[in-house]
Design an enzyme around this catalytic site. Structure first.
Site, PDB file in Angstrom:
ATOM      1  N   ASN A 114       0.893  -1.115  -0.064  1.00 23.59           N
ATOM      2  CA  ASN A 114       0.023   0.159  -0.026  1.00 23.59           C
ATOM      3  C   ASN A 114       0.915   1.161  -0.031  1.00 23.59           C
ATOM      4  OD1 ASN A 114      -0.468   2.061   2.462  1.00 23.59           O
ATOM      5  ND2 ASN A 114       0.264  -0.157   3.363  1.00 23.59           N
ATOM      6  N   PHE A 118      -1.818   8.217   4.319  1.00 23.74           N
ATOM      7  CA  PHE A 118      -2.641   8.823   5.307  1.00 23.74           C
ATOM      8  C   PHE A 118      -3.827   9.375   4.851  1.00 23.74           C
ATOM      9  CE2 PHE A 118       1.327   9.408   8.141  1.00 23.74           C
ATOM     10  CZ  PHE A 118       1.567   8.095   8.407  1.00 23.74           C
ATOM     11  N   SER A 181       5.476   5.235   8.870  1.00 20.86           N
ATOM     12  CA  SER A 181       5.159   4.753   7.502  1.00 20.86           C
ATOM     13  C   SER A 181       5.904   5.301   6.356  1.00 20.86           C
ATOM     14  CB  SER A 181       3.801   5.507   7.034  1.00 20.86           C
ATOM     15  OG  SER A 181       3.288   5.569   5.908  1.00 20.86           O
ATOM     16  N   ASN A 183       5.063   6.043   3.250  1.00 22.23           N
ATOM     17  CA  ASN A 183       4.257   6.649   2.147  1.00 22.23           C
ATOM     18  C   ASN A 183       4.283   8.239   2.345  1.00 22.23           C
ATOM     19  OD1 ASN A 183       3.806   4.062   1.087  1.00 22.23           O
ATOM     20  ND2 ASN A 183       2.471   3.683   2.485  1.00 22.23           N
ATOM     21  N   THR A 184       4.707   8.912   3.323  1.00 23.83           N
ATOM     22  CA  THR A 184       4.754  10.221   3.669  1.00 23.83           C
ATOM     23  C   THR A 184       6.142  10.731   3.451  1.00 23.83           C
ATOM     24  OG1 THR A 184       2.800  10.080   5.030  1.00 23.83           O
ATOM     25  CG2 THR A 184       4.253  12.213   5.297  1.00 23.83           C
ATOM     26  N   LYS A 215       5.312   3.899  17.201  1.00 28.37           N
ATOM     27  CA  LYS A 215       5.144   2.911  16.185  1.00 28.37           C
ATOM     28  C   LYS A 215       6.296   2.967  15.095  1.00 28.37           C
ATOM     29  CE  LYS A 215       2.341   0.146  12.942  1.00 28.37           C
ATOM     30  NZ  LYS A 215       0.730   0.262  12.473  1.00 28.37           N
ATOM     31  N   ASN A 244       5.636  -1.436  11.804  1.00 25.59           N
ATOM     32  CA  ASN A 244       5.200  -0.683  10.369  1.00 25.59           C
ATOM     33  C   ASN A 244       5.223  -1.645   9.389  1.00 25.59           C
ATOM     34  OD1 ASN A 244       3.340   0.950   8.495  1.00 25.59           O
ATOM     35  ND2 ASN A 244       4.087   2.704  10.353  1.00 25.59           N
TER      36      ASN A 244
END
Length: 339
Positions: A114, A118, A181, A183-184, A215, A244
């Site tokens: 994925n 967010f 994450s 993805n940021t 996390k 994560n």
């Protein structure tokens, strides 16, 4: 039966569309009389309760952040037997996330890639829903996972996290800071101890009496994971969530062309089993026995949950296997733990 339904029907749908369709069903299950029927089938036994973070968890097994990003399915997930629900990741500023498509199944690996980014409706919307939930007194514990708003520069991240914590901590059973994450842009750079410590210090002050966890990513070297764990203890955090999604693609059996076509993003699911146990061992060795460690990654069965509990996890979370095992997944695990 669900495996046949998934293989022949659900797997044909776009993964994000399928997720939203499933969430619609889950939301319906949270409303009586459907919730009464679901809970009769799925509720964990009283002997499965776990005391942690000053709370009583009905079961050690909960659903990880990412499944319910906007606190819309908490009552349904509770009715399905999860001992806690971690909503989010929530950002202070509403955001649409990354362009679609951004969610990809790797079915041979029972995994997902994925790069959602967010996508959520923001802290204010989440706070309104949590306030309404509190009036209904859900049985499950509700954690709130917060992250950095994409439009906020990394150097201004502390204030952004504090805004979310101030708004959401009073409504959360615990608060989790997501700095892991993939993805940021720039987010994972916040995991360096010298930048993470002041961030967590500020968020902890904003969170007040609400237990605060952080996390972390599985891609960090073990010595950095150990340093973060020791710092979390020193800063008075209540726990660590390990871990994560990963940016690694090692060991996948899915056609490499399919993996390459999916592109960048975090990998979750069965391939993370071994690394999950490794990270758990590193964290547990660096923190006191009463420090809460929530293990995530590659959890599919009751045996997976037991292995993590035996390895020192206080609680266990899952997400990806929900897609592959269906709505009775938590029930399967609760029954397996009972045996």
């Amino acid at each position: 039966m669900y495996s046949l339904l998934f293989r022949h029907v659900l797997a044909r749908f776009d993964p994000e569309f399928a997720h939203h369709a499933a969430m619609a069903v889950i939301r319906a299950l949270g409303v009586p009389p459907f919730s009464w029927a679901a809970r009769a089938l799925t509720a964990p036994r009283p002997q499965q309760q776990v005391r942690a973070l000053g709370l009583v968890f009905p079961s050690p097994f909960g659903v990880a952040a990412g499944f319910d990003k906007n606190a819309v399915g908490v009552r349904g997930l509770d009715a399905l037997g999860f001992g806690h629900i971690e909503i989010g990741t929530i950002t202070a500023i509403p955001q649409e996330g990354n362009p679609k498509p951004r969610l990809f199944r790797l079915i041979p690996d029972r995994a997902v890639i994925n790069r959602m980014g967010f996508n959520n409706e923001g802290a204010d919307a989440a706070a309104r829903r949590l306030a309404a939930l509190r009036r209904r007194a859900p049985r499950a514990v509700i954690g709130v996972n917060i992250g950095k708003s994409r439009v906020v520069a990394v150097e201004d991240a502390v204030g952004d996290y504090v805004t979310s914590a101030t708004r959401l901590a009073p409504l959360a059973d615990y608060l989790a800071v997501n700095v892991s994450s993939p993805n940021t842009p720039g987010l994972r750079g916040l995991q360096a101890v010298e930048t993470l410590a002041p961030l967590l210090r500020a968020v902890k002050q904003a969170a007040g009496e609400t237990p605060l966890l952080v996390k972390i990513a599985p891609d960090l070297p073990d010595d950095e994971i150990e340093a973060i764990a020791r710092m979390a203890v020193a800063e008075g955090l209540a726990g660590i969530i390990a871990h994560n999604t990963t940016i690694s693609r090692d060991g996948l059996i899915t056609d490499p062309a399919v993996v390459e076509a999916a592109g960048a993003g975090g990998l979750s699911g069965a391939p993370l089993k071994q690394r999950s146990l490794e990270v758990l061992a590193v964290v547990r060795s660096a923190v006191p026995a009463d420090f809460c460690v929530i293990a995530v990654g590659g959890v599919e069965t009751a045996d997976d949950v037991l292995r993590r509990l035996d390895a020192g996890a206080t609680l266990v979370q899952g997400y990806t296997a929900f897609l592959y095992r269906g709505p009775l997944w938590a029930r399967q695990i609760n029954r397996g733990l009972r045996r």
